[in-house]
Motif scaffolding. Structure first.
Motif, short mmCIF file in Angstrom:
data_model
loop_
_atom_site.label_atom_id
_atom_site.label_comp_id
_atom_site.label_asym_id
_atom_site.label_seq_id
_atom_site.Cartn_x
_atom_site.Cartn_y
_atom_site.Cartn_z
N SER A 39 15.65 -4.25 10.03
CA SER A 39 13.69 -3.41 9.68
C SER A 39 13.19 -4.15 10.04
N ASP A 40 12.15 -4.04 10.36
CA ASP A 40 10.90 -5.08 10.19
C ASP A 40 9.75 -4.15 9.40
N VAL A 41 9.62 -4.38 8.26
CA VAL A 41 9.31 -3.39 7.79
C VAL A 41 7.42 -3.93 7.91
N GLU A 42 7.27 -4.79 8.58
CA GLU A 42 5.22 -5.08 8.75
C GLU A 42 5.29 -4.61 9.66
N ARG A 43 6.33 -4.50 10.51
CA ARG A 43 5.73 -4.14 12.46
C ARG A 43 6.20 -2.73 12.33
N ILE A 98 2.17 -1.10 2.16
CA ILE A 98 0.33 -1.23 1.30
C ILE A 98 0.31 -2.34 0.85
N LYS A 99 1.65 -2.75 0.65
CA LYS A 99 1.98 -3.73 -0.36
C LYS A 99 1.65 -5.25 1.02
N ASP A 100 2.41 -4.57 1.78
CA ASP A 100 1.77 -5.60 2.99
C ASP A 100 0.18 -6.03 2.93
N ASN A 101 0.30 -4.74 3.95
CA ASN A 101 -1.24 -4.54 4.48
C ASN A 101 -2.05 -5.36 3.21
N THR A 102 -2.15 -5.34 1.84
CA THR A 102 -2.62 -5.11 0.82
C THR A 102 -2.63 -7.00 0.73
N LEU A 103 -1.63 -7.50 0.73
CA LEU A 103 -1.47 -9.30 1.01
C LEU A 103 -1.53 -9.28 2.56
N GLN A 104 -1.41 -8.88 3.66
CA GLN A 104 -2.39 -9.29 4.94
C GLN A 104 -3.64 -9.64 5.05
N LYS A 105 -4.19 -8.76 4.26
CA LYS A 105 -5.61 -8.74 3.92
C LYS A 105 -6.33 -9.75 3.61
N THR A 106 -5.23 -10.12 2.08
CA THR A 106 -5.97 -10.95 1.53
C THR A 106 -5.42 -12.63 1.41
N GLY A 107 -4.98 -12.41 2.83
CA GLY A 107 -4.82 -13.86 3.93
C GLY A 107 -3.77 -14.65 2.78
#
Length: 674
Positions: free
Chosen positions: A599-603, A636-645
């Motif tokens: 599983s690739d949760v990010e994708r 949601i957590k991955d998206n948040t971390l991605q946005k903050t760099g």
């Protein structure tokens, strides 16, 4: 003997018909020679001869009603001129009750009578649709003749019924019998002059007991299968344990029907057999023995006549080809499919794909989805002619030396691969690969849309030691060796699991063409193809891997039924991207080698690494409420971390690579360092 009286008879039905006060005899005589009936007492001794005169003749049919004889104390043959012959409509054949092999004399066979008054106990033909059938082809004698069969009545109709619990455990619901009507298993080159002289003498001395003057002659060979001109109206007497083949065959059919198993009979007709005669034969078996269908073999068959016969409107009629434009004019599709195609196309193409031939993916696609709105499509990967499934992965050449024909008989076109060694091997790697290849072949068979047919013993790896034409092997080479249930237990368990899986997923056997459209309203097409990328198959000639996803409805029709099957017949592993199904996760349920779902949760993507020469079957399982919340939380957590760099281009970190891939990467790095 009771005094007989000869009266004018009825021309139809042809043959011998028992009445209350006598027997009606009717035969065809196209010549001007005198003809009639030869009666025998029980045994060989001749009893009486009756000549037909002109008043007993209607057209080319000679008939007479004989009062004062009963079916219980006489047997008969017909004669025309000097030629004595068996009634081709005889309901029972006397004189061939014992299976023969070795040296034999020509037997004097006689016509007998079917005196059976049978209680069918409210059983009837089952009329199973092709899409629900799991077929199983067998020879009555070889199926249970081996000592390992553990049945009491080996090689008989009754012995077959002893195997009903086994057939049910396997999941079979339709058996196809190789010729089970009467035939002479001993074959001679031709009737020699001395034999013809004896027949002429027999006619001239009709009231005398005759002795054969010559020593018994060795038969040219044994024919265990019966694909020859035969006595088509009578069950084979040597297949009867009770001595009453007519009653025993009916009892077998009744027991099989009670257990939900159809009976389909093979018939082989040489090209000189009259077409009207063929029709009468099939009618006889349908009416008298309640069989569920026929598989017709021969070059001059009245297929349109048979297919449009009202009596056969609900029985299976199976053949290599049909004139569908004559049977269903104006392009009309039948409400019930009774016709069935039985062709080698699936077998040949799947064997090529199994051994890794190039440019087979398009053929593979076709066969996996192949159905016909007018006909059933019967698939098999091994049959009585050619290698068994085990031999298909163990031999590259036929080994028919024991047949006594200099290894010239049998096909040379086997499309087989021996996995690295010819015949039995002690190498563990070779044996393991063979088992995997047998499972792969079974995977093709039971996940294709057509009706699957197993050849008896293939489900547990029965071998004929490389002999691909065992028609004359009435021995352990030609018999099914049931010890394979223990030595190849994993193959048997896999076959059972596949059959059960097929039955539980209607999308694998719809019985109608798949459209590649969202026909069930689930948001996904009923059939789609995939590869290393989801929704994109790689069909180049050098590729040997493909993913197929099916989307249907479950048994209660309230949820989607998602099945994904990854086929990889390449000698290298391949990673498949699994299509995303809303609120579902992919779960591996059946595989020929353990494969890892990643599983690739990010994708929001799942992958499966499929080992070389292996199959993986996955189902889409609906996520529980807790699993949905957990998945949404991670996203949601991955998206948040991605946005903050916090995370930058680290998608590979969430996908755990298999051990082999990791080792290869480390090797490549060390090479670069050097």
């Amino acid at each position: 003997m009771k005094r007989t009286k000869i009266k004018n008879g009825q021309p139809y039905p042809l043959g011998a018909s028992v009445r209350e006060d006598g027997i009606n005899f009717s035969m065809v005589n196209s010549s001007n020679k005198e003809c009639g009936i030869v009666f025998y007492r029980k045994g060989i001794e001749q009893k009486e001869r009756i000549l037909f005169d002109q008043k007993h003749r209607i057209g080319n049919i000679c008939c007479a009603f004989v009062e004062g004889i009963t079916a219980s104390n006489c047997e008969y043959n017909f004669f025309i001129g000097d030629h004595i012959f068996i009634d081709p409509y005889a309901k029972r054949i006397v004189g061939n009750e014992k299976w023969r092999s070795g040296e034999f004399e020509h037997l004097l066979l006689r016509g007998g009578f079917d005196n059976c008054v049978f209680d069918w106990q409210d059983t009837a033909p089952l009329h199973l649709p092709y899409q629900q059938s799991i077929m199983y082809c067998l020879n009555v004698r070889s199926f249970t003749r081996h000592s390992s069969s553990k049945v009491t009545k080996k090689g008989t109709f009754e012995g077959l019924t002893e195997k009903i619990p086994y057939l049910k455990e396997l999941g079979v619901n339709s058996i196809e019998l190789m010729p089970a009507y009467e035939f002479e298993e001993c074959e001679w080159d031709e009737t020699d002059i001395a034999t013809r002289q004896q027949i002429a003498y027999q006619v001239a001395h009709i009231d005398e007991k005759l002795q054969l003057d010559q020593e018994p002659k060795r038969a040219k060979r044994l024919n265990c299968w019966g694909y020859k001109e035969a006595f088509y109206f009578a069950p084979k007497a040597s297949y009867s344990a009770s001595g009453n083949p007519c009653e025993e065959f009916r009892s077998m059919v009744r027991k099989l029907h009670k257990n939900g198993i159809e009976v389909i009979m093979q018939f082989y007709f040489p090209e000189h057999i009259k077409q009207g005669y063929i029709l009468e034969i099939i009618k006889h078996w349908v009416l008298e023995y309640q069989i569920d269908g026929v598989h017709l073999k021969g070059s001059r068959l009245p297929l349109t006549l048979i297919a449009t016969e009202p009596l056969f409107a609900d029985i299976k009629i199976i053949c290599e080809n049909f004139y569908l434009h004559e049977i269903y004019p104006n392009g009309v599709n039948p409400s019930v499919r009774t016709l069935g195609y039985y062709r080698d196309e699936f077998m040949c193409d799947m064997r090529r794909y199994l051994k890794g031939d190039q440019d087979m993916l398009k053929s593979f696609q076709y066969h996996m989805r192949n159905t016909n709105p007018k006909c059933g499509v019967i698939n098999y990967i091994a049959n009585y002619y050619g290698f068994t499934l085990n031999d298909l992965v163990s031999y590259e050449r036929k080994h028919n030396e024991l047949n006594g024909e200099g290894n010239t008989d049998g096909t040379d076109y086997n499309l087989s691969w021996n996995c690295g060694a010819e015949g039995p091997s002690r190498k563990k790697a070779v044996r393991q690969l063979r088992h995997k290849q047998m499972k792969n072949a079974l995977g093709f068979l039971f996940t294709a849309q057509g009706t699957p047919l197993l050849y008896a013993g293939d489900e547990f790896g029965n071998s004929q030691y490389g002999n691909n034409n065992c028609y004359c092997q009435d021995n352990e080479t030609g018999w099914v060796n049931w010890n394979g249930l223990s030595t190849n237990a994993d193959v048997f368990a896999f076959a059972k699991e596949l059959i059960s899986f097929r039955k539980n997923h209607n999308i694998l056997h719809l019985g109608e063409p798949l459209t590649m459209l969202d026909r069930f309203g689930q948001g996904y097409p009923d059939l789609s193809y995939h590869g290393e990328e989801a929704w994109k198959a790689q069909l180049e000639s050098y590729n040997r891997h493909i993913g197929i996803m099916y989307c249907g409805k479950n048994e209660s029709a309230d949820e989607g039924d998602y099945v994904y099957i990854a086929y990889n017949m390449h000698w290298n592993a391949h990673r498949f991207a699994l299509p995303s199904i809303a609120n579902h996760k992919w779960v591996s349920v059946i595989c020929t080698e353990e494969n890892l779902v990643i599983s690739d949760v990010e994708r929001n993507t799942e992958y499966i690494d499929v080992a070389p020469r292996s199959i993986s079957i996955l189902i889409g399982r609906m996520l529980s409420e807790e699993e949905r919340k957990q998945k949404n939380s991670l996203m949601i957590k991955d998206n948040t971390l991605q946005k903050t760099g916090v995370i930058q281009n680290k998608r590979c970190a969430v996908t755990s690579a298999p051990e082999n891939t990791t080792k290869n990467n480390q090797k490549n790095k060390s090479k670069k360092g050097k």
